[in-house]
Design an enzyme around this catalytic site. Sequence first.
Site, PDB file in Angstrom:
ATOM      1  N   ALA A 190       0.841  -1.207   0.000  1.00 42.88           N
ATOM      2  CA  ALA A 190       0.000   0.000   0.000  1.00 42.88           C
ATOM      3  C   ALA A 190       0.875   1.257   0.000  1.00 42.88           C
ATOM      4  CB  ALA A 190      -0.921  -0.008   1.211  1.00 42.88           C
ATOM      5  N   GLU A 191       1.983   1.207   0.714  1.00 39.94           N
ATOM      6  CA  GLU A 191       2.911   2.343   0.767  1.00 39.94           C
ATOM      7  C   GLU A 191       3.583   2.518  -0.614  1.00 39.94           C
ATOM      8  OE1 GLU A 191       3.734   4.655   2.705  1.00 39.94           O
ATOM      9  OE2 GLU A 191       5.849   5.176   2.453  1.00 39.94           O
ATOM     10  N   TYR A 192       3.997   1.394  -1.212  1.00 39.06           N
ATOM     11  CA  TYR A 192       4.603   1.440  -2.547  1.00 39.06           C
ATOM     12  C   TYR A 192       3.608   2.042  -3.545  1.00 39.06           C
ATOM     13  CZ  TYR A 192       6.582  -0.116  -6.978  1.00 39.06           C
ATOM     14  OH  TYR A 192       7.075  -0.147  -8.254  1.00 39.06           O
ATOM     15  N   LYS A 249      -7.261 -11.372  -8.934  1.00 37.42           N
ATOM     16  CA  LYS A 249      -5.864 -10.968  -9.137  1.00 37.42           C
ATOM     17  C   LYS A 249      -5.012 -11.762  -8.155  1.00 37.42           C
ATOM     18  CE  LYS A 249      -2.761  -7.111  -9.750  1.00 37.42           C
ATOM     19  NZ  LYS A 249      -1.732  -7.543  -8.807  1.00 37.42           N
TER      20      LYS A 249
END
Length: 338
Positions: free
Chosen positions: A40-42, A122
């Site tokens: 999520a940070e990426y 996914k």
Amino acid sequence: FEEESATSSHAEQRVTQLRALLTRYNREYYELDQPTVPDAEYDRLFRELVELEKRHPELQSDASPSQKVGGQALDAFTQVTHETPMLSLDNAFSSEEFEAFATRVAERLDSATAIAFCCEPKLDGAAVSILYEGGELVRAATRGDGQTGEDITANVRTIRNVPLQLQGDFPARVEVRGEVFMPTNAFEKYNEKALAAGEKTFANPRNAAAGSLRQLDSRITAKRPLHFYAYSMGVVSDDIDLADTHFGRLEQLQNWGLPISDEVKVVAQSSACKTYYDDILARRAKLRYEIDGIVLKVNSIALQQDLGFVSRAPRWAIAWKFPAQEELTVIRGVDFQV
Ligand code: NAD
């Protein structure tokens, strides 16, 4: 004017900083299979970079991580040049973003009729390309940087649900693309055992799959509980008629003995994708494998061809990501909230 140039130099600094950070995270994630920040940070930093590059076209560069796929193939493996690039997917993080994608597709196709989509989970693992010649598995490779991957044939041969020989009316030559993943149960058992034996554990099933696939000794891969689902075809010889829809081609793959996720479904129009998203999100924890969202693909191959590609992703597909799971993850001693 001064204010404008101050903003632009601030943007330039931030762009440089983001590119350096994302390049480091890509290397840790794709090449070392050891991420140090949550996805999520990426994703947040990636998006910030894309937005800044959009607002400041003068800062755009082909060398930016926003234009690239994955990481470099490691020298320890023989390198494989993909006959057609293995790309990434654009992301949507909300129903508004998915709707904006569906609108772009309809406008580009100038279509007054509804566009059917193929909806798929996914899978959170590693992309592989598997080449069959005369029905026999002859080569398998990682995605690498999209152009060049690593030869992992011996490792992929050890995955139990990957057929070594195709069946039925298969083409003389076909490249199958799909995801190798570690089912959640098997991942938990693997980590428990590794912990008890004082061996290295994996941060999540995605890293476990990617790390297990990229072993130099295939006997190690053989002991890892890996699984495969096919999700598309790469190059195919012309001795066979291919279906004219994506779903039809998945059925062909299945007829040749390749495993396909049983969650794949075609919907007649984009508005039904939300129902698919909600349904699978509600069942997420009960699935046998981890998924980080769904993938929506324009079902007609002719329309896919009309839409084409941008540098790192097709225009006819999107990954609609699920919200990050609220759990405390520990990666290499760093605690963070995912
Ligand atoms: P992606 O994972 O967003 O999408 C492309 C990939 O989805 C394909 O290559 C394929 O492997 C996979 N996929 C799964 N199911 C599929 C299906 N049904 N059809 C087609 N493809 C399917 O893109 P990416 O380029 O592989 O990775 C980017 C993501 O990886 C980021 O959004 C981030 O979440 C994560 N990442 C994290 C770090 C980190 O440091 N934490 C670093 C780099 C990337």
